[in-house]
Design a protein around this motif. Structure first.
Motif, PDB file in Angstrom:
ATOM      1  N   THR A 146       0.812  -1.223   0.000  1.00 42.62           N
ATOM      2  CA  THR A 146       0.000   0.000   0.000  1.00 42.62           C
ATOM      3  C   THR A 146       0.843   1.270   0.000  1.00 42.62           C
ATOM      4  OG1 THR A 146      -0.158  -0.090   2.426  1.00 42.62           O
ATOM      5  CG2 THR A 146      -1.932  -1.139   1.165  1.00 42.62           C
ATOM      6  N   GLY A 147       2.159   1.128  -0.215  1.00 43.67           N
ATOM      7  CA  GLY A 147       3.030   2.290  -0.217  1.00 43.67           C
ATOM      8  C   GLY A 147       3.881   2.352   1.050  1.00 43.67           C
ATOM      9  N   GLU A 184       0.157   2.927  -5.736  1.00 46.89           N
ATOM     10  CA  GLU A 184       0.559   3.291  -7.094  1.00 46.89           C
ATOM     11  C   GLU A 184       2.061   3.118  -7.312  1.00 46.89           C
ATOM     12  OE1 GLU A 184       0.553   7.306  -9.917  1.00 46.89           O
ATOM     13  OE2 GLU A 184      -0.649   7.268  -8.085  1.00 46.89           O
ATOM     14  N   THR A 197       1.621   5.461  -1.681  1.00 49.23           N
ATOM     15  CA  THR A 197       0.396   4.782  -2.101  1.00 49.23           C
ATOM     16  C   THR A 197       0.730   3.485  -2.836  1.00 49.23           C
ATOM     17  OG1 THR A 197       0.228   5.742  -4.323  1.00 49.23           O
ATOM     18  CG2 THR A 197      -0.574   7.087  -2.483  1.00 49.23           C
ATOM     19  N   GLU A 246       3.262   0.106  -9.446  1.00 48.02           N
ATOM     20  CA  GLU A 246       3.209   0.182 -10.908  1.00 48.02           C
ATOM     21  C   GLU A 246       4.320   1.058 -11.471  1.00 48.02           C
ATOM     22  OE1 GLU A 246       1.532  -1.903 -12.664  1.00 48.02           O
ATOM     23  OE2 GLU A 246       0.877  -2.672 -10.722  1.00 48.02           O
ATOM     24  N   HIS A 247       4.724   2.083 -10.735  1.00 47.07           N
ATOM     25  CA  HIS A 247       5.864   2.898 -11.182  1.00 47.07           C
ATOM     26  C   HIS A 247       7.131   2.061 -11.224  1.00 47.07           C
ATOM     27  CE1 HIS A 247       4.338   7.081 -11.444  1.00 47.07           C
ATOM     28  NE2 HIS A 247       3.428   6.646 -10.584  1.00 47.07           N
ATOM     29  N   PHE A 266       3.235   9.629  -4.937  1.00 45.71           N
ATOM     30  CA  PHE A 266       2.808   8.250  -5.182  1.00 45.71           C
ATOM     31  C   PHE A 266       3.586   7.226  -4.355  1.00 45.71           C
ATOM     32  CE2 PHE A 266       5.859   9.045  -8.723  1.00 45.71           C
ATOM     33  CZ  PHE A 266       6.779   8.038  -8.461  1.00 45.71           C
TER      34      PHE A 266
END
Length: 216
Positions: free
Chosen positions: A4-5, A189, A187, A192-193, A184
């Motif tokens: 979740t980051g 996200e 998070t 995916e980065h 990001f």
């Protein structure tokens, strides 16, 4: 555990560790390290491992303790947390969290004599050498920085005027990108980065794998 980051607490932990790199600080904040740094790093690399790790290779999450036996700096703890997903001996993908934010990369970080010789032969080759140069140029245009340990002199057996002498001098070769403190990273996200950038680095890793195969 689902990724979740990395929470803000992870970066605060390393900010404070740079100032107070002591066993007493570590003992008082070990739970922060385990929950805010180590657990998310395990979740992140576990999500990436199936795509990037080769058969027989595994994720390496580096120990937080420094080897101070031969170091002048006796501070006991690393002020960053890195993880490595291997695609071969000392070759693969890297991710790191530190006081200056996050970064990702790939390349080779160590090569024995025969493997380094194989890499240099592939660099010097008029087919594979230009292919590596094109790959690195493309990565630079995509925002990656090309780094690595380099000889100050010309490697034995090569001409100082070789068109790829800069690459022939490399003892290690990596391509990296900094995320800094982009929003990001806190998070899901971020996954995916990292995945996208590691995919962009696959041509470099594949080139190195083929070069190392010459020595095996």
């Amino acid at each position: 555990m689902e990724f979740t980051g990395f929470p803000v607490a992870a970066f605060d932990f390393y900010d404070d560790l740079e100032v107070d790199n002591t066993k007493s600080y570590w003992a008082a904040h070990k739970s922060v390290y385990e929950e805010a740094v180590l657990a998310p790093m395990k979740a992140l690399t576990a999500a990436l491992e199936p795509e990037f790790a080769r058969d027989g290779q595994s994720v390496k999450i580096f120990r937080p303790y420094r080897d101070v036996r031969f170091a002048k700096d006796k501070t006991p703890y690393k002020t960053h947390q890195g993880a490595f997903v291997a695609s071969g001996p000392a070759t693969g993908w890297y991710v790191e969290i530190a006081p200056r934010g996050m970064r990702v990369g790939a390349g080779f970080y160590e090569a024995s004599g025969p493997r380094l010789t194989a890499v240099r032969e592939a660099v010097a080759d008029d087919k594979t050498g230009p292919a590596l140069k094109r790959t690195l140029t493309k990565l630079e245009k995509a925002g990656f920085e090309i780094t690595g340990q380099q000889l100050k002199t010309t490697p034995r057996g090569y001409d100082a005027g070789h068109p790829r002498i800069d690459l022939l001098r490399h003892k290690t070769l990596t391509a990296g990108k900094s995320y800094g403190f982009a929003d990001f990273i806190h998070t899901a996200e971020l996954l995916e980065h990292v995945r996208e950038d590691w995919r962009a680095l696959k041509p470099l890793v594949s080139w190195l794998e083929r070069a190392f195969a010459r020595a095996d």
